[in-house]
Motif scaffolding. Structure first.
Motif, PDB file in Angstrom:
ATOM      1  N   THR A   1      12.508 -12.223  17.302  1.00  0.00           N
ATOM      2  CA  THR A   1      11.405 -12.773  16.901  1.00  0.00           C
ATOM      3  C   THR A   1      11.189 -12.776  15.319  1.00  0.00           C
ATOM      4  OG1 THR A   1       9.932 -10.857  17.024  1.00  0.00           O
ATOM      5  CG2 THR A   1      10.201 -12.432  18.775  1.00  0.00           C
ATOM      6  N   GLY A   2      12.019 -12.180  14.582  1.00  0.00           N
ATOM      7  CA  GLY A   2      11.777 -11.628  13.001  1.00  0.00           C
ATOM      8  C   GLY A   2      12.760 -12.449  12.286  1.00  0.00           C
ATOM      9  N   SER A   3      12.437 -12.851  10.955  1.00  0.00           N
ATOM     10  CA  SER A   3      13.435 -13.653  10.236  1.00  0.00           C
ATOM     11  C   SER A   3      13.193 -12.838   8.652  1.00  0.00           C
ATOM     12  CB  SER A   3      13.330 -14.998  10.104  1.00  0.00           C
ATOM     13  OG  SER A   3      12.283 -15.415   9.707  1.00  0.00           O
TER      14      SER A   3
ATOM     15  N   GLY B   1      21.102 -18.959  13.001  1.00  0.00           N
ATOM     16  CA  GLY B   1      21.133 -17.769  12.288  1.00  0.00           C
ATOM     17  C   GLY B   1      19.940 -17.517  11.791  1.00  0.00           C
ATOM     18  N   VAL B   2      19.264 -16.090  11.716  1.00  0.00           N
ATOM     19  CA  VAL B   2      18.313 -15.495  11.243  1.00  0.00           C
ATOM     20  C   VAL B   2      18.600 -14.183  10.798  1.00  0.00           C
ATOM     21  CG1 VAL B   2      16.476 -16.971  12.244  1.00  0.00           C
ATOM     22  CG2 VAL B   2      17.132 -14.455  13.252  1.00  0.00           C
ATOM     23  N   ASN B   3      18.017 -13.575   9.707  1.00  0.00           N
ATOM     24  CA  ASN B   3      18.268 -12.375   9.220  1.00  0.00           C
ATOM     25  C   ASN B   3      16.918 -11.613   8.910  1.00  0.00           C
ATOM     26  OD1 ASN B   3      19.354 -10.229   7.812  1.00  0.00           O
ATOM     27  ND2 ASN B   3      20.175 -11.131   6.228  1.00  0.00           N
ATOM     28  N   PRO B   4      16.384 -10.762  10.039  1.00  0.00           N
ATOM     29  CA  PRO B   4      15.326  -9.871   9.996  1.00  0.00           C
ATOM     30  C   PRO B   4      15.789  -8.405   9.393  1.00  0.00           C
ATOM     31  CG  PRO B   4      16.104  -9.862  12.190  1.00  0.00           C
ATOM     32  CD  PRO B   4      16.965 -10.816  11.259  1.00  0.00           C
ATOM     33  N   GLY B   5      16.856  -8.463   8.757  1.00  0.00           N
ATOM     34  CA  GLY B   5      17.443  -7.065   8.340  1.00  0.00           C
ATOM     35  C   GLY B   5      18.985  -6.974   8.492  1.00  0.00           C
ATOM     36  N   SER B   6      19.489  -7.775   9.415  1.00  0.00           N
ATOM     37  CA  SER B   6      20.798  -7.969   9.629  1.00  0.00           C
ATOM     38  C   SER B   6      21.081  -9.304  10.303  1.00  0.00           C
ATOM     39  CB  SER B   6      21.340  -6.853  10.537  1.00  0.00           C
ATOM     40  OG  SER B   6      20.928  -6.934  11.677  1.00  0.00           O
TER      41      SER B   6
ATOM     42  N   ASP C   1      18.453 -17.634   5.123  1.00  0.00           N
ATOM     43  CA  ASP C   1      18.313 -17.653   6.839  1.00  0.00           C
ATOM     44  C   ASP C   1      17.684 -18.802   7.477  1.00  0.00           C
ATOM     45  OD1 ASP C   1      15.916 -15.190   7.899  1.00  0.00           O
ATOM     46  OD2 ASP C   1      15.896 -16.933   6.959  1.00  0.00           O
ATOM     47  N   LYS C   2      17.437 -18.567   8.687  1.00  0.00           N
ATOM     48  CA  LYS C   2      16.814 -19.707   9.495  1.00  0.00           C
ATOM     49  C   LYS C   2      17.521 -21.008   9.341  1.00  0.00           C
ATOM     50  CE  LYS C   2      12.756 -18.726   7.258  1.00  0.00           C
ATOM     51  NZ  LYS C   2      13.023 -17.357   7.096  1.00  0.00           N
ATOM     52  N   HIS C   3      18.925 -20.923   9.715  1.00  0.00           N
ATOM     53  CA  HIS C   3      19.620 -22.178   9.300  1.00  0.00           C
ATOM     54  C   HIS C   3      20.537 -22.429  10.494  1.00  0.00           C
ATOM     55  CE1 HIS C   3      22.421 -18.819   7.058  1.00  0.00           C
ATOM     56  NE2 HIS C   3      22.228 -18.520   8.194  1.00  0.00           N
ATOM     57  N   LEU C   4      21.222 -23.447  10.500  1.00  0.00           N
ATOM     58  CA  LEU C   4      22.143 -24.087  11.420  1.00  0.00           C
ATOM     59  C   LEU C   4      23.408 -24.383  10.562  1.00  0.00           C
ATOM     60  CD1 LEU C   4      19.766 -26.722  13.122  1.00  0.00           C
ATOM     61  CD2 LEU C   4      20.894 -24.809  14.433  1.00  0.00           C
ATOM     62  N   TYR C   5      24.553 -23.758  11.033  1.00  0.00           N
ATOM     63  CA  TYR C   5      25.804 -24.517  10.563  1.00  0.00           C
ATOM     64  C   TYR C   5      26.910 -24.483  11.398  1.00  0.00           C
ATOM     65  CZ  TYR C   5      26.897 -19.172  10.884  1.00  0.00           C
ATOM     66  OH  TYR C   5      26.951 -17.758  11.373  1.00  0.00           O
ATOM     67  N   MET C   6      27.890 -25.150  11.039  1.00  0.00           N
ATOM     68  CA  MET C   6      29.049 -25.605  11.936  1.00  0.00           C
ATOM     69  C   MET C   6      30.290 -24.571  11.322  1.00  0.00           C
ATOM     70  SD  MET C   6      30.823 -29.141  12.492  1.00  0.00           S
ATOM     71  CE  MET C   6      29.783 -29.644  13.996  1.00  0.00           C
ATOM     72  N   THR C   7      31.015 -24.105  12.272  1.00  0.00           N
ATOM     73  CA  THR C   7      32.289 -23.377  12.058  1.00  0.00           C
ATOM     74  C   THR C   7      33.253 -24.405  11.874  1.00  0.00           C
ATOM     75  OG1 THR C   7      32.928 -23.221  14.340  1.00  0.00           O
ATOM     76  CG2 THR C   7      31.456 -21.460  13.592  1.00  0.00           C
ATOM     77  N   ASN C   8      34.477 -23.914  11.167  1.00  0.00           N
ATOM     78  CA  ASN C   8      35.724 -24.667  11.259  1.00  0.00           C
ATOM     79  C   ASN C   8      36.172 -25.353  12.519  1.00  0.00           C
ATOM     80  OD1 ASN C   8      35.780 -23.914   8.700  1.00  0.00           O
ATOM     81  ND2 ASN C   8      37.568 -22.455   8.934  1.00  0.00           N
ATOM     82  N   THR C   9      35.908 -24.753  13.787  1.00  0.00           N
ATOM     83  CA  THR C   9      36.335 -25.315  14.915  1.00  0.00           C
ATOM     84  C   THR C   9      35.330 -26.254  15.662  1.00  0.00           C
ATOM     85  OG1 THR C   9      35.399 -23.330  16.240  1.00  0.00           O
ATOM     86  CG2 THR C   9      37.714 -23.631  15.349  1.00  0.00           C
ATOM     87  N   GLY C  10      34.123 -26.481  14.839  1.00  0.00           N
ATOM     88  CA  GLY C  10      33.040 -27.382  15.414  1.00  0.00           C
ATOM     89  C   GLY C  10      31.999 -26.615  16.186  1.00  0.00           C
ATOM     90  N   ARG C  11      32.029 -25.141  16.372  1.00  0.00           N
ATOM     91  CA  ARG C  11      30.873 -24.653  16.876  1.00  0.00           C
ATOM     92  C   ARG C  11      29.459 -24.665  16.029  1.00  0.00           C
ATOM     93  NH1 ARG C  11      32.577 -18.744  18.308  1.00  0.00           N
ATOM     94  NH2 ARG C  11      30.657 -18.884  19.419  1.00  0.00           N
TER      95      ARG C  11
ATOM     96  N   THR D   1       6.670 -20.975   2.262  1.00  0.00           N
ATOM     97  CA  THR D   1       7.018 -19.960   3.057  1.00  0.00           C
ATOM     98  C   THR D   1       7.186 -20.535   4.464  1.00  0.00           C
ATOM     99  OG1 THR D   1       4.564 -19.472   3.427  1.00  0.00           O
ATOM    100  CG2 THR D   1       5.977 -17.843   1.773  1.00  0.00           C
ATOM    101  N   VAL D   2       7.859 -19.845   5.491  1.00  0.00           N
ATOM    102  CA  VAL D   2       7.748 -20.438   6.862  1.00  0.00           C
ATOM    103  C   VAL D   2       7.317 -19.604   7.823  1.00  0.00           C
ATOM    104  CG1 VAL D   2       9.570 -21.126   8.660  1.00  0.00           C
ATOM    105  CG2 VAL D   2      10.245 -21.573   6.224  1.00  0.00           C
ATOM    106  N   GLY D   3       6.576 -19.874   8.701  1.00  0.00           N
ATOM    107  CA  GLY D   3       5.806 -19.036   9.636  1.00  0.00           C
ATOM    108  C   GLY D   3       6.754 -18.360  10.642  1.00  0.00           C
ATOM    109  N   SER D   4       6.111 -17.428  11.598  1.00  0.00           N
ATOM    110  CA  SER D   4       7.062 -16.749  12.515  1.00  0.00           C
ATOM    111  C   SER D   4       7.412 -17.951  13.383  1.00  0.00           C
ATOM    112  CB  SER D   4       6.142 -15.636  13.071  1.00  0.00           C
ATOM    113  OG  SER D   4       5.057 -16.102  13.554  1.00  0.00           O
ATOM    114  N   SER D   5       6.801 -18.923  13.663  1.00  0.00           N
ATOM    115  CA  SER D   5       7.072 -19.986  14.729  1.00  0.00           C
ATOM    116  C   SER D   5       7.676 -21.190  14.099  1.00  0.00           C
ATOM    117  CB  SER D   5       6.255 -20.117  15.809  1.00  0.00           C
ATOM    118  OG  SER D   5       5.601 -18.975  16.543  1.00  0.00           O
ATOM    119  N   TYR D   6       8.691 -21.677  14.323  1.00  0.00           N
ATOM    120  CA  TYR D   6       9.322 -22.928  13.679  1.00  0.00           C
ATOM    121  C   TYR D   6      10.431 -23.749  14.728  1.00  0.00           C
ATOM    122  CZ  TYR D   6      13.085 -20.061  12.232  1.00  0.00           C
ATOM    123  OH  TYR D   6      14.121 -19.001  12.400  1.00  0.00           O
TER     124      TYR D   6
END
Length: 923
Positions: A698-700, A649-654, A635-645, A599-604
């Motif tokens: 603060t949630g995920s 993101g996290v998902n605490p419900g949305s 969730d708790k992830h880093l991703y790149m878009t097609n344009t390089g952005r 599991t991952v804590g609330s701070s990371y």
């Protein structure tokens, strides 16, 4: 050397993190297998039917197997000829061979089958149930009683069951049956019935159910019967799949409403502490339930995979299934099938976890893991189990539909013993690194042993036959966390080699791991040291040389990674100045995932480096619920878009994201540093040391799962790229259980570009040795070299030593050689490394024309152990600094009589060629 008691205690490493002491630890006397498991996972030769085994029972050292088959044959490679066996075979529990008891279960129309076997309490009568009309020609109706002593059916016992009987259990006076029938002896008895155990006469017991019965178990006090099956009502009471009724009348005493409607109970068994059920469902409950003696639930194992049978023995619950998803139990995710499992029958006192969703989780799986396959028929795999004892040896018998056991052909029947563990653990995969003087971290992926979850690892340095350290660590087939040990006795500028073995409780030992070597730096490697100092508990540097292991370089996290679909190793240049390498991903299927659920804590904090010119985007780093398949939750992830952005993101419900700007893109084929944090202050995203945005979230998603690098599910996320997988290079991935400050993030970015030491490894350009016993012979083409005082051997090595890089000086130097494979390659004598002052050549130098050697040693080997291994010794830095940028010769000489044999530059052995390791750094 005398050691204090305090140091001796420090050597007893049982590893949760890294140790720093060295020495040989005494290992407790080994038992056959890791307790409390009672059986090895090594299957024994067993005769095998040509169909499916549905039922088993045991009496007096004989195992009875019933099913749908017509013959039995010897185990592969075994002696004997195939024998007729019509839906039944009796086998010697100790030999696995058929006994003289021959019974044929037949029917005039259709296919006969034996689906249930049970033995009377006095072990004199075997009861059989199924769908058949005769046993050895004696007429019966789907239930028969067999006199075990004579192996003959009892003609006086012939109750009339007009449909398939699927389960039987016997008390002293009564035989209970479950199945598909709706009448017995012409009287209404829907799916459950009881008959006199001697005469077969119908008893007044009535427990009518609306759907088939499949399982029966007499309560420990004999007053009740536990019923299992497909039913939804018993005697009109709502109770799906499981119920308890009075053993005399059939009146309902306890109902259950927590088994999902699409699930059925296939097996019920008992021990002195309670009862255990096995379930099969379609999109429902597939696992196991433990009930206390009052029939109330103690725990529930919600692993998916059609549990067919449960068998408690000596505090362990063994089960047959094809479990493929134990996510609900915090164990393996949806994936490969696990057919035979073991777990404690109950939690230790005070250790049961709090209920989740109304159910207490089951005790974790133990280290017993024979493999099988789906096999014939419905493709279920193993279906039934039984335990037999012969003398002091206990045997676990397994029957079913399988056609493979432990990867080898074996159909429908197999057995395992309580002794004779002969399977060694898998060979450890080792890794080694050093980021500061005086310390080497040796790491390895924990090995796997099918009947031992606790293994002993021995670490050997520089080819010594005596381990420098001994470490214990736990592992399961699906949980093979990294183990590690820190060598704190190394010297700066010197190279060291390490190998690791794994030993199980019975003393079976794996092969030595491949040799891994490292040069200890003269100064701290700034970037990796800071990542460790700042508290990373996952740190993948991607300097690995073999698949599929990715080492965790954190101080004590031991969260190694597994390469999926062979990403490209050791890509250069890496993101960090110096010798570190990166990993390449193809953007279609490759990734690395962590090898244990957490599991991952609330701070990371998430941190990684990447380089790409892809226009298809992809996930860089994230957390998800599966390993080698797309995660269902992520969730708790880093991703790149097609344009390089870049998106965090996290998902605490949305979905909630922080991203770089529309024009702030990073697919320019340059190395970039990205850091994401979440904690009490919310979310933050940094690229190349600069803040790119914050968000007060603060949630995920509260999930258990695994870290992924290079790919995983991205469905439903904003600006979702074309590909879930990243195409490019990734380096220096770290996860921290806290929020890094903006100052720490900037410091990491700056340290990666800071000047660092330069390590040059220089192989000998020419070498030879002289032999006093052959004074006119030149050995310049020899694959090996020798050193001895009397009679004399001397070795000469020539190196083209590079000049120091601009602004740097020589900070350390060492000579590395490798002993040959001859039995006495090592020496007990001291071998000195001295300058060669005279001229020589490989082709022309003999004992008669040998060059002059200097008298002041540059270094020495204080004895070298036998066994082919890399050896290294520091050299005088001042002396070598004076000859930088030139061709320079070293001589190896000794005064003793014990020779040293090492490989020459002509050898093709791995790491064999003599070499200098030169470390240059700032003045």
């Amino acid at each position: 050397m005398r050691r204090s008691r305090g140091l001796t205690a420090a050597l007893a490493l049982s590893l949760a993190g890294a140790g720093t002491a060295i020495g040989l630890v005494l290992i407790p006397e080994a038992s056959a297998i890791t307790q409390p498991v009672a059986f090895t996972a090594d299957n024994l030769p067993t005769w095998q039917p040509n169909g499916i085994v549905w039922a088993m029972a045991e009496a007096n050292g004989t195992v009875f197997a019933g099913g749908t088959f017509s013959a039995v044959r010897p185990p592969t490679g075994g002696a004997g000829a195939e024998q007729e066996a019509v839906n039944f075979v009796a086998l010697d529990a100790a030999t696995g061979a058929p006994t003289s008891c021959k019974l044929s279960f037949t029917i005039g129309d259709g296919s006969a089958t034996v689906r249930a076997l049970t033995v009377s309490k006095d072990k004199k009568t075997l009861y059989a149930g199924g769908y058949f009309a005769a046993v050895n020609g004696t007429p019966v109706n789907s239930v028969a009683a067999i006199d075990i002593a004579t192996c003959t059916p009892k003609a006086s016992f012939h109750p009339k069951f007009p449909a398939t009987v699927r389960a039987l259990v016997a008390s002293d006076s009564t035989l209970y049956a479950a199945g598909d029938f709706s009448t017995v002896e012409g009287s209404a008895r829907q799916r459950f019935a009881a008959v006199d155990a001697t005469s077969g006469a119908l008893k007044p017991f009535v427990a009518n159910a609306d759907e088939p019965g499949r399982a029966l178990q007499l309560s420990n006090d004999g007053k009740n019967i536990l019923l299992g099956g497909d039913f939804f009502t018993v005697n009109g009471s709502q109770s799906h799949a499981l119920a308890v009724v009075n053993a005399t009348t059939g009146a309902v005493t306890k109902t259950y409403g927590t088994i999902p409607s699409m699930s059925v109970i296939k097996s019920i068994t008992a021990d002195a502490t309670g009862y255990y059920t096995g379930a099969e469902g379609t999109g429902g409950f597939d696992g196991r339930v433990a009930l206390a003696t009052d029939f109330n639930e103690k725990w529930r194992d919600q692993c998916l995979g059609a549990t067919q049978f449960v068998l408690p023995y000596d505090g362990v619950l063994y089960s047959s299934s094809h479990a493929h998803n134990c996510t609900s139990e915090g164990e393996f995710p949806d994936g490969k099938r696990h057919f035979l499992l073991a777990q404690n029958t109950d939690w230790a006192s005070g250790q049961a976890p709090a209920p989740v969703g109304g159910f207490v989780r089951s005790p974790g799986k133990l280290g017993w893991h024979p493999t099988a396959n789906d096999g014939l028929g419905e493709g279920i795999g193993p279906r039934v189990m039984a335990i037999a004892e012969t003398g002091a040896t206990k045997y676990m018998w397994v029957g079913g539909e399988f056609t493979l056991i432990n990867g080898k052909a074996q159909q429908a029947l197999t057995r395992f013993a309580s002794t004779g563990d002969v399977g060694a653990p898998t060979t450890p995969v080792a890794s080694v690194s050093s980021v500061k003087p005086g310390e080497v971290q040796v790491r390895w992926r924990a090995s796997y042993d099918a009947d031992d979850n606790k293994l002993t690892y021995r670490i050997y340095r520089n080819g010594s036959a005596t381990p420098i350290a001994t470490v214990s660590a736990n592992s399961l087939e699906w949980l093979r966390r990294q183990a590690s040990w820190t060598d704190a006795t190394v010297k700066a500028g010197v190279s060291y080699s390490y190998r690791v073995t794994a030993t199980d409780a019975a003393g079976n030992t794996s092969a030595l791991s491949a040799t891994v070597s490292v040069s200890v730096p003269a100064t701290v490697s700034a970037y990796p040291n800071q990542v460790r100092e700042d508290g990373a508990n996952l740190y993948w540097r991607y300097d690995d040389v073999v698949s599929p292991y990715v080492a965790d370089s954190s101080v004590s996290g031991n969260t190694s990674g597994i390469q999926l679909n062979a990403p490209a190793l050791r890509q250069t240049p890496g993101a960090v100045t110096g010798a570190s390498t990166a990993m390449g991903f193809n953007g279609t299927s490759q990734q690395v995932y962590s090898d244990h659920r957490q599991t991952v804590g609330s701070s990371y904090t998430l941190e990684t480096w990447f380089k790409t010119n892809s226009t298809r985007g992809g996930k860089l780093l994230g957390f998800g619920t599966n390993q080698d398949r797309n995660s269902n939750l992520y969730d708790k992830h880093l991703y790149m878009t097609n344009t390089g952005r870049i998106f965090f993101g996290v998902n605490p419900g949305s979905t909630k994201t922080v991203s770089t700007g529309l024009l702030d893109t990073y697919n320019d084929n340059k190395w970039h540093h990205v850091v994401a944090t979440q904690g009490p202050a919310g979310m933050a995203l940094y690229v190349d040391g600069q803040s790119k945005g914050t968000l007060n979230v603060t949630g995920s998603q509260a999930i258990e799962g695994y870290w992924h690098v290079g790919g995983d599910n991205l469905a439903g996320w904003p600006s979702r790229p074309t590909s879930n997988f990243f195409a490019g290079q990734i380096d220096e991935t770290a996860v921290y259980p806290k929020v890094l400050t903006e100052a720490q993030v900037k410091n990491h970015y700056n340290l990666a570009k800071a000047a660092t030491d330069t390590v040059s490894k220089v192989t000998a350009t020419e070498d030879t040795y002289i032999n006093q016993g052959a004074p006119s012979t030149a050995y310049g083409a020899s694959a090996s070299l020798a050193v001895r005082g009397t009679s004399a051997y001397e070795t000469y090595l020539r190196f083209d030593i590079p000049a120091a890089p601009a602004g740097q000086v020589l900070k350390s130097a060492s000579l590395q050689v490798k002993t040959t494979t001859v039995a006495s390659a090592g020496t007990t004598d001291t071998v000195s490394v001295v300058p060669v002052t005279g001229t020589w050549s490989g082709a022309g130098t003999t004992f008669n024309s040998k060059p002059t050697l200097g008298t002041t040693p540059l270094g020495s080997f204080a004895g070298v152990p036998d066994g082919s291994a890399v050896q290294s010794t520091p050299l005088d830095t001042t002396a070598l600094s004076a000859v930088l940028g030139s061709s320079y010769s070293l001589g190896l000489t000794s005064t003793g009589t014990n020779p040293l044999w090492i490989w020459s530059s002509e050898s093709t052995a791995v790491d064999a060629k003599p070499q200098l390791t030169l470390t240059f750094g700032a003045k």
